[in-house]
Design a protein around this motif. Structure first.
Motif, PDB file in Angstrom:
ATOM      1  N   ALA A 181      41.620  12.869  59.134  1.00 28.36           N
ATOM      2  CA  ALA A 181      41.588  12.761  60.599  1.00 28.36           C
ATOM      3  C   ALA A 181      42.605  11.756  61.117  1.00 28.36           C
ATOM      4  N   GLY A 182      43.021  10.802  60.274  1.00 30.30           N
ATOM      5  CA  GLY A 182      43.986   9.786  60.686  1.00 30.30           C
ATOM      6  C   GLY A 182      43.372   8.435  60.962  1.00 30.30           C
ATOM      7  N   LYS A 183      42.063   8.277  60.709  1.00 36.54           N
ATOM      8  CA  LYS A 183      41.398   7.027  61.057  1.00 36.54           C
ATOM      9  C   LYS A 183      41.834   5.866  60.154  1.00 36.54           C
ATOM     10  N   SER A 184      41.886   6.083  58.830  1.00 34.06           N
ATOM     11  CA  SER A 184      42.315   5.008  57.925  1.00 34.06           C
ATOM     12  C   SER A 184      43.806   4.727  58.084  1.00 34.06           C
ATOM     13  N   LEU A 185      44.590   5.754  58.388  1.00 35.89           N
ATOM     14  CA  LEU A 185      46.020   5.566  58.609  1.00 35.89           C
ATOM     15  C   LEU A 185      46.259   4.712  59.856  1.00 35.89           C
ATOM     16  N   THR A 186      45.445   4.926  60.882  1.00 32.63           N
ATOM     17  CA  THR A 186      45.527   4.095  62.083  1.00 32.63           C
ATOM     18  C   THR A 186      45.213   2.639  61.750  1.00 32.63           C
ATOM     19  N   ALA A 187      44.190   2.430  60.918  1.00 32.21           N
ATOM     20  CA  ALA A 187      43.828   1.065  60.509  1.00 32.21           C
ATOM     21  C   ALA A 187      44.960   0.412  59.720  1.00 32.21           C
ATOM     22  N   ARG A 188      45.609   1.167  58.841  1.00 33.19           N
ATOM     23  CA  ARG A 188      46.721   0.619  58.057  1.00 33.19           C
ATOM     24  C   ARG A 188      47.911   0.283  58.953  1.00 33.19           C
TER      25      ARG A 188
END
Length: 531
Positions: free
Chosen positions: A315-322
């Motif tokens: 979904a892109g949630k962990s990528l947003t956090a990174r």
């Protein structure tokens, strides 16, 4: 405690097990008896170390009991594969050779049992039918397992078992590594196969809510003994043993009350901004082609506020956090947008500024604490390095601060002298949380902080994080579990395929979701908002 039924297809009779190499150790299993009827779903519930996975291996013939016996249709279990007993593991990728394609992965068990069709065409037809049956119609036979998602890998594992015409499938935590929506799909598939093929399932799990809605009977195992047995809905609705009650009470779904949601909604954030993301777009550049991974993320998080980003894998949630941490992989970059932590622009900061930012202004709590903690250094040394790097006083002052933070998260000062491998999963996560708060950060990012933990430990960590965020620190929670988010956060963002599809007050979204995907997540989480 014995569990008995009539005409069992599989029976463990007074089974005990211990490892010979460990002298004077407590037996892993002690005098366990359990009977499984044909066509039923029996769940074995317990926490890590209870003996449930050992019992699964005994039932499918991977281990031999120290005493007692396992019977299949009334006779001693000799050849599990020939009898149709098969294990569905928690991490199917670990059971596949990553250098083999899907065709070879499916062929391996057929070849081992001399069941390969004579012609290549007949084999391809057989393999294709197995993939179609589990919903992998679009996966080519020459595909690599590395190209498949977690849900597809679990479907492939099921297809491989189905080729052998199973009678009993023993699932050892087959859903725990999956997102809630994928879990719902795999569960629906298994239930359909049960009806069509007359399969019997033994499900090993720590998820008491899933067990209640899925299993016919449940055995609760504690310290190597079955402490409670009966119809799943009856046992979980009215537990007779304190351990069953503790498991039931620890469920994040059962801990959720409407008053809790209202309390979360009433928590006041300050007017001081902790995090701001404006129109963030992340793209990957592989093979000279750009692909958009995250598109148009906007959020603001004030000090003392709590926000969850929820969505399934990809979904892109962990990528947003990174991206917030300035830790994007080399092949991924921000092509548009702005990220501010306090007044610092993350996307404009150099490496030295980002290093100062991480661990002081923003702290990170990862999903896997064992990988995050240096295995050759003691916890106290890791504390001292962190505090020294960010200018926290002299050595004695740093030591005293470490002790205060450890005690604040429920650990003793003695933990400073221990290595990560000497701590339980819950203790390791607590140690990481203590390190995160020791620098008094503006923002804490917690990425799936409870996913790998047992139910009671998960409840303790959620309580701890809730208490810690009642001050001036903001919390950004990354999770796939709406029940966890609802226990902890005031606001919610739902992401799918790199985009925000719904955001706002968490209580309001749970009561009146606008997006179909949000409704699907609520249903898949087994979450019924209490009234």
């Amino acid at each position: 405690m014995a569990a008995s039924m009539s005409d069992p297809i599989l029976l463990a009779s007074d089974v005990s097990f211990e490892y010979d190499a460990v002298k004077n150790a407590r037996p892993i299993l002690r005098n366990v008896s359990i009977a499984i009827e044909p066509g039923s779903i029996v769940a074995i519930v317990g926490e890590s170390g209870s003996g449930k996975s050992t019992l699964a291996k005994l039932l499918c013939g991977m281990l031999t009991p120290t005493s007692g016996q396992v019977l299949y249709r009334g006779a001693p279990l000799q050849s599990p594969a020939a009898a149709g007993l098969h294990l569905l593991s928690q991490e199917p990728f670990s059971t596949f050779n990553p250098y083999h394609d899907v065709r070879r992965i499916l062929c391996e068990p057929l070849q081992a049992q001399a069941k390969l069709p004579a012609s290549t065409d007949a084999l391809s037809t057989l393999l294709r039918a197995a993939l179609d049956e589990v919903g992998l119609e679009r996966v080519p036979l020459n595909a690599s397992p590395r190209s498949l998602s977690g849900g597809q890998l679990q479907r492939l594992a099921l297809a491989r078992i189905l080729l052998l015409k199973p009678k009993v499938i023993i699932g050892d935590e087959p859903f725990s590594a999956l997102d809630v929506s994928i879990r719902a799909q795999i569960l629906a598939l298994m239930l359909r196969l049960r009806e069509e093929r007359g399969l019997t399932y033994v499900l090993i799990s720590h998820d008491i809510d899933l067990v209640e809605r899925t299993a016919d009977h449940v055995a609760v195992i504690y310290e190597g003994r079955i402490v409670e047995w009966g119809k799943a809905n009856e046992v979980i609705a009215a537990p007779a043993h304190p351990y069953t009650l503790a498991l039931r009470s620890a469920s994040p779904i059962r801990r959720l009350r409407l008053s809790d949601l209202d309390t979360n909604a009433e928590r006041n954030a300050t007017s001081s901004r902790a995090l701001s993301i404006c129109d963030l777009q992340l793209v990957s550049a592989e093979n000279a082609r750009e692909r958009t991974l995250v598109d148009g993320v906007d959020l603001t998080l004030e000090r003392g506020d709590t926000l969850a980003i929820v969505g399934e894998s990809g979904a892109g949630k962990s990528l947003t956090a990174r991206a917030v941490l300035g830790l994007l992989p080399p092949a991924i970059r921000a092509s548009r947008g702005q990220i501010l932590i306090g007044e610092t622009s993350v996307l404009d900061a150099d490496d030295d500024e980002l290093r100062r930012l991480r661990g002081s202004t923003v702290s990170y709590i990862p999903q896997d604490p064992l990988r995050a903690l240096n295995p050759v250094r003691r916890v106290g040394d890791l504390f001292d390095e962190l505090l020294s790097r960010h200018g926290f006083g002299k050595k004695k002052e740093r030591r005293d601060r470490a002790v205060r933070c450890l005690e604040r998260v429920g650990l003793s000062a003695e933990v400073r002298y221990r290595f990560a491998h000497e701590l339980s999963g819950g203790m390791r996560q607590r140690a990481l949380i203590a390190m995160a708060i020791s620098v008094e950060p503006l923002l804490i990012i917690a990425d799936e902080p409870t996913t790998a933990l047992d139910a009671t430990v998960q409840a303790e960590i959620l309580d701890l994080l809730r208490d810690l965020t009642h001050g001036s620190t903001a919390l950004l929670l990354i999770t796939h579990d709406l029940a966890v988010a609802a226990n902890l956060c005031r606001r919610l963002i739902v992401m799918r395929q790199g985009k925000m599809i719904e955001q706002g007050d968490l209580a309001q979204i749970l009561k009146s979701p606008k997006a179909d995907y949000t409704r699907q997540l609520i249903s898949s989480s087994l979450l019924e908002v209490p009234q």
